[in-house]
Structures are given as structure tokens and as C-alpha cells.
Write an enzyme that holds these catalytic residues in place. Structure first.
Site, short mmCIF file in Angstrom:
data_model
loop_
_atom_site.label_atom_id
_atom_site.label_comp_id
_atom_site.label_asym_id
_atom_site.label_seq_id
_atom_site.Cartn_x
_atom_site.Cartn_y
_atom_site.Cartn_z
N GLU A 160 -9.23 0.42 -2.16
CA GLU A 160 -9.66 0.15 -1.50
C GLU A 160 -10.55 1.48 -1.29
O GLU A 160 -10.45 2.44 -1.34
CB GLU A 160 -8.44 0.45 -0.36
CG GLU A 160 -7.73 -0.96 0.28
CD GLU A 160 -6.91 -0.26 1.69
OE1 GLU A 160 -7.33 -0.10 2.73
OE2 GLU A 160 -5.95 -1.50 2.30
N ASN A 164 0.35 -1.06 -0.01
CA ASN A 164 0.40 -0.43 -0.50
C ASN A 164 0.59 1.40 -0.48
O ASN A 164 1.64 1.54 1.17
CB ASN A 164 -1.38 -0.08 1.42
CG ASN A 164 -1.79 1.00 1.39
OD1 ASN A 164 -1.36 2.55 1.37
ND2 ASN A 164 -2.82 0.93 2.53
N ARG A 205 -9.52 8.26 -0.70
CA ARG A 205 -10.41 8.36 0.59
C ARG A 205 -11.26 9.44 0.43
O ARG A 205 -11.15 10.38 -0.17
CB ARG A 205 -9.75 8.59 2.19
CG ARG A 205 -9.03 7.26 2.63
CD ARG A 205 -8.04 8.20 3.64
NE ARG A 205 -9.44 8.40 4.98
CZ ARG A 205 -9.60 7.65 5.59
NH1 ARG A 205 -8.90 6.12 5.90
NH2 ARG A 205 -10.28 7.73 6.25
N THR A 264 -8.11 3.02 9.11
CA THR A 264 -9.60 2.43 8.91
C THR A 264 -9.62 1.76 10.33
O THR A 264 -8.42 1.51 10.74
CB THR A 264 -9.07 1.00 8.18
OG1 THR A 264 -8.42 1.71 6.82
CG2 THR A 264 -10.50 0.59 7.53
N HIS A 320 0.63 6.11 1.74
CA HIS A 320 1.76 6.91 2.41
C HIS A 320 2.83 7.87 2.06
O HIS A 320 3.14 9.12 2.62
CB HIS A 320 2.76 6.39 3.80
CG HIS A 320 1.24 5.79 4.80
ND1 HIS A 320 0.18 7.79 4.89
CD2 HIS A 320 0.34 5.01 5.34
CE1 HIS A 320 -1.07 6.45 6.17
NE2 HIS A 320 -0.87 5.29 5.49
N HIS A 357 -5.93 3.54 -1.11
CA HIS A 357 -7.48 3.62 -0.33
C HIS A 357 -7.12 4.81 -1.10
O HIS A 357 -6.99 5.80 -0.76
CB HIS A 357 -6.55 3.61 1.34
CG HIS A 357 -8.23 3.60 1.67
ND1 HIS A 357 -8.17 3.54 2.98
CD2 HIS A 357 -9.51 3.96 0.89
CE1 HIS A 357 -9.63 3.76 3.55
NE2 HIS A 357 -10.66 4.41 2.76
N GLU A 380 -10.73 -10.07 3.78
CA GLU A 380 -9.12 -9.59 4.31
C GLU A 380 -9.75 -9.18 5.56
O GLU A 380 -10.45 -8.76 5.83
CB GLU A 380 -8.76 -8.31 3.83
CG GLU A 380 -7.42 -7.74 4.27
CD GLU A 380 -6.96 -5.90 3.83
OE1 GLU A 380 -7.19 -5.88 2.67
OE2 GLU A 380 -6.14 -5.54 4.93
N ARG A 434 -6.73 12.95 1.22
CA ARG A 434 -6.13 13.32 2.62
C ARG A 434 -4.78 12.46 1.37
O ARG A 434 -4.52 13.68 1.86
CB ARG A 434 -6.20 12.64 3.53
CG ARG A 434 -6.26 11.33 4.03
CD ARG A 434 -6.42 11.23 5.79
NE ARG A 434 -7.50 11.10 6.17
CZ ARG A 434 -8.12 10.39 7.20
NH1 ARG A 434 -7.58 9.75 7.93
NH2 ARG A 434 -8.89 10.93 7.76
N HIS A 486 -3.54 -4.26 7.68
CA HIS A 486 -3.42 -3.60 9.28
C HIS A 486 -2.74 -3.37 10.14
O HIS A 486 -2.59 -4.72 10.13
CB HIS A 486 -4.98 -3.54 9.32
CG HIS A 486 -5.17 -2.26 9.31
ND1 HIS A 486 -4.61 -0.87 10.36
CD2 HIS A 486 -5.96 -0.88 9.21
CE1 HIS A 486 -5.30 -0.12 10.32
NE2 HIS A 486 -5.26 0.16 9.50
N1 PXP Z 1 -6.19 -3.35 4.95
C1 PXP Z 1 -6.82 -2.16 4.85
C2 PXP Z 1 -8.13 -2.57 4.57
C3 PXP Z 1 -5.94 -1.17 5.36
O1 PXP Z 1 -7.77 -0.28 5.31
C4 PXP Z 1 -5.30 -0.91 5.13
C5 PXP Z 1 -4.59 0.38 5.66
O2 PXP Z 1 -5.20 1.80 4.91
C6 PXP Z 1 -4.29 -1.54 4.98
C7 PXP Z 1 -4.60 -3.09 5.16
C8 PXP Z 1 -2.74 -1.43 5.23
O3 PXP Z 1 -2.48 -0.93 6.36
P1 PXP Z 1 -1.17 -0.62 7.02
O4 PXP Z 1 -0.80 0.39 6.68
O5 PXP Z 1 -0.49 -0.84 8.91
O6 PXP Z 1 0.14 -1.45 6.69
#
Ligand code: PXP
Length: 390
Positions: free
Chosen positions: A218, A155, A193, A249, A158, A191, A300, A197, A340
């Protein structure tokens, strides 16, 4: 024939089939307590396991001309797992003994990423020859392990968070995604949003064009997002709940009591040409059962509670919930993913859950990449996942 004799005979025949006639292996059937002790003392791991083995080979050469090493099987864990998997204990014990034997022969060390897959193949081949093709339950179980190499979807939200902190054009999540692919990522997650953001629509559109693996979007199941997803057509949509002021999330989707609504969303996405729809969900069997009525292909499992658990006991409890949920989800026919809050410190116990086929990880990898670079950060995470599957 008792279990000892059956296993002795099985190993003896397996050694012949492997061209190792005359070689010796010591096999011990022990209790959970004993194997936990061995696990801690020699492997630095906590708790019982099903099988461990210690090779006397050094590199390519045996240290002893005849003695290959020692295999310890916990009959307590074997009995429990055989019951869970619905296979005869005798067959399961033999599969563990063969697994231990292949470890002794260095199967997992020599062949890198695909080692668990190759090992499961060899195990299946040996079992088939020793037990006969009609022992379907155990052969199917071992065959399912062929899918063990887990995938990593990265992901890149960030990277966009850093960009949006200054509203400039760098760092670009597209660049990060390409580097993540070069590091071995099997998919890229973003993701989008409601408040935009971090990830912007432009990012998702460009990623759709550029990345070579798969694009996972996402999103909250809102009308705006649905329309966007249907124009961009990612390879997978993961439905997540979204609260405007949340930092990230906060939990899985509540599907119980909303099956019809979620099913309508899943249907619309699939009819619109999105091949896979996933639901982000808490590791709760009741929620999973509801999810199984929505037509989603993937669940997931939310690993946030595990990641945030304080102390060994709470962490163990959360890990058991994930293990159970992964099994239930698989039995319900889902492809199982997890994510997550997963990090370099907490990934290994979760990565060892065989039913989980893919991990979705963002923050920890981006944070690491700031220090070591994207390719290296992805490589490090992949090798931890692979190690846990050995
Ligand atoms: N899975 C989902 C459904 C999420 O919403 C997120 C955060 O956007 C992640 C995985 C990834 O989480 P992390 O950034 O804590 O690894």
C-alpha cells in the site's frame, strides 16, 4: 405452470437425480416479513434473506425415513435479486430451491473451506440438467458463485508499530507475516508511509524474498513510492491517499476529476512489471465509474465508514452502500476487495457480500494476535469469513 408447480416439479426431479427418489421436502414461498421472522427466531439473524432451510438429518442419518426437511424462500427477495442479476424469476427461484436442498443434505457442513465452491458446482450441474444448457443467465450467475470462497490478506503494519515504539529489532513483521501465512493468510499487506512510522523499506524487501503467498504494497502515489515499488516489484500495489498527520488512512482516493493523473500512475506501475494495481476507494458509484477509466485491476472498497457507524440504522445504511458498490464494481469489471476497520465483531455482514473476493485486515488481527497468537488469530478471522459465505 405456476411457480409452485414449477418448483415442485424441479425439486422432484432434482431428488431423483441425486438418487433420493421417494424422499420428501417441504417448500414454502413466503414474504420478506415472514422470512425475517424465521431468520430472527431460528437463526438469530436480522432482516430478510432469500432462502433458509432446516434439515431433519442428524449427522449422516435422516431423523425421518422420508422427510428431508423444509425450505423457505422469500418471493420478495427473490424477485428483487432476480431483477438485479438480470435473470428470469422462475430460474432464480429454482436455483434458490436447489441451494436450499443442498443445504438440507449437509453440503456446506461436511467439506470445510471449499464447501461453497463445491455446492455452487453441484447447483450448476443440477440446474443445467433441469433447465437445459441454453438458460445461460442463471447458469452464469451460479457459476460466478464458484468464486465465493473469499481471501484474507493480512496487514502486518502494527507489528512494526510496536517495534518502532522502541526502535529495536523486534517484534519483526517478517516473522508475523510467516506465521500469518501458516494460519492461512492468502497475502501479506504492508503500507510504506512517507514518514516511515511503522514499515521500513527493509521490511518490504525482505518480505518480497520470504513470503510464499503474495505481497501487497500500500502506498501513496508519490514519486518516491513509485520508484521504490518499481524496484521491489510487489505482486500488487494498492494506491491510497496519505495525509502526514493522520492516525491511519482516512478515506478512499479521490479519482473523480483526476482520472488522467491516476491512469498515468497505474500505467507506470504496470509497465514496470507489477501485475496488479488496486485503488482504495469509497463505496461510491461515481468514484467507481471514474476508477474504471484508470486501468486499475482491483478496487478495494473502504469499509471504514461501515466500521465506525453508530447504531443499527447507520450501520445498515453503510452496509447497503458497500453492497451496491460491490455490485457496481463487479459489473465494471473490477476484482473487488474490501478493507479498513474490519474486526471480529463487524466482519460477518461484509463477508457475506458475494462480490468481494478479498479482505484486507490489519489492526484487529494484530490486536487479537497479542492475545491468542498469530496463527490462531488468522484462523479465527478466516472461519468467520467462511461462515458468512455458507
Ligand atoms: N486497507 C487499506 C487501504 C488500508 O490503508 C488499511 C490500513 O493500513 C487497511 C486496509 C487495514 O485496515 P485495518 O488495520 O483497520 O484492518
Amino acid at each position: 405452470m405456476n411457480y409452485h408447480q414449477f418448483l415442485q416439479e424441479g425439486l422432484f426431479r432434482a431428488l431423483r437425480l441425486l438418487g433420493l427418489k421417494g424422499r420428501v421436502v417441504n417448500l414454502y414461498l413466503v414474504t420478506d416479513e415472514e422470512i425475517a421472522l424465521i431468520n430472527r427466531e431460528y437463526l438469530g439473524r436480522e432482516g430478510p434473506t432469500n432462502v433458509v432451510s432446516f434439515s431433519l438429518w442428524e449427522g449422516q442419518r435422516p431423523a425421518s425415513p422420508t422427510h428431508l426437511g423444509e425450505i423457505f424462500i422469500s418471493r420478495d427477495t427473490a424477485r428483487r435479486e432476480a431483477r438485479e442479476y438480470g435473470v428470469p424469476l422462475r430460474d432464480y427461484l429454482l436455483s434458490l430451491a436447489l441451494h436450499g436442498l443442498l443445504h438440507l443434505l449437509g453440503y456446506e457442513h461436511e467439506r470445510g473451506r471449499w464447501a461453497p465452491w463445491l455446492m455452487a458446482r453441484k447447483e450448476e450441474e443440477l440446474l443445467r440438467r433441469l433447465l437445459g444448457p441454453e438458460r445461460r443467465a442463471i447458469l452464469n450467475l451460479v457459476r460466478r458463485r464458484e468464486y465465493m470462497p473469499a481471501k484474507l490478506a493480512v496487514n502486518v503494519d502494527h507489528v512494526a508499530t510496536v517495534r518502532e515504539a522502541r526502535k529495536v529489532h523486534y517484534p519483526d513483521p517478517i516473522h508475523a507475516a510467516v506465521l500469518a501465512e501458516l494460519g492461512g493468510a492468502h497475502g501479506i499487506v504492508v503500507h510504506l508511509r512517507g514518514d516511515r512510522r511503522h514499515i521500513q523499506e527493509r521490511d518490504v524487501r525482505l518480505l518480497r524474498e520470504i513470503i510464499k503467498t503474495k505481497l501487497i504494497l500500500e502506498m501513496a502515489p508519490t514519486e518516491e513510492m513509485l520508484e521504490f515499488a518499481l524496484t521491489v516489484k510487489p505482486d500488487q500495489v494498492t494506491l491510497v491517499p496519505e495525509r502526514p498527520m493522520e492516525v491511519t488512512t482516512e478515506g478512499g482516493m479521490a479519482v473523480k476529476g483526476r482520472v488522467r493523473e491516476v491512469r498515468a500512475t497505474v500505467e507506470r506501475l504496470k509497465k514496470g512489471g507489477i501485475p496488479k494495481v488496486s485503488i482504495f476507494i469509497n463505496p461510491d458509484p461515481a468514484e467507481l465509474k471514474s476508477a474504471s477509466k484508470t486501468g486499475a485491476d482491483v478496487v478495494e472498497l473502504h469499509t471504514g465508514h461501515y466500521a465506525e457507524a453508530r447504531g443499527a440504522e447507520e450501520r445498515e445504511h453503510e452496509l447497503s452502500r458497500l453492497e451496491e458498490a460491490a455490485r457496481v464494481a463487479r459489473d465494471l469489471g473490477f476484482e473487488v476487495h474490501a478493507g479498513h476497520g474490519l474486526s471480529y465483531e463487524n466482519i460477518e455482514p461484509v463477508a457475506a457480500i458475494p462480490e468481494i473476493e478479498e479482505f484486507s485486515i490489519g489492526h484487529a488481527i494484530i490486536a487479537r494476535a497479542i492475545m491468542v497468537g498469530m496463527r490462531e488469530a488468522v484462523r479465527e478471522m478466516l472461519s468467520l469469513i467462511e461462515k458468512a459465505r455458507g
